[in-house]
Design a protein around this motif. Structure first.
Motif: not given
Length: 113
Positions: A34-35, A52-54, A59-62
């Motif tokens: 999924a990542f 990285s995962k975090i 970045l996805a949120s942004s």
């Protein structure tokens, strides 16, 4: 006379542990897949940069916020930064003491254009 429940034998415990380990490996593989899929949807510079995962989550949120602002305001803002306009409103509302926030995705679009 009541029988006390018996503890499972060592062989049963080993099989249960192996089954639990297999489920955890499947879950981890599913999360990693999924990542990987999410990373392909987020524009990055350079393009081949592995996040990285975090970093991927942040970045996805942004990026989602950026796209929401583009939908609300369009990309044709005066300064080409719809996210800046959405956060601070009109130019008259700017407080000179407040630092100017730059959206990574707006900045990237300005460089390309």
């Amino acid at each position: 006379r009541r029988k006390l429940p018996r503890k499972p034998g060592p062989m049963v415990m080993v099989k249960q542990r192996q089954a639990a380990n297999a489920r955890e490996r499947d879950r981890t593989q599913s999360v990693n897949t999924a990542f990987t899929a999410l990373r392909t949807l987020i524009p990055t510079e350079p393009v081949d940069r592995k996040l990285s995962k975090i970093e991927t989550l942040r970045l996805a949120s942004s990026y989602i916020s950026h796209l929401a602002n583009v939908l609300l305001l369009g990309e044709g803002c005066e300064d080409g930064q719809p996210c800046f306009s959405a956060i601070y409103g009109a130019k008259g509302d700017l407080d000179s003491k407040q630092p100017r926030s730059i959206c990574t995705f707006c900045l990237s679009n300005q460089r390309k254009g």
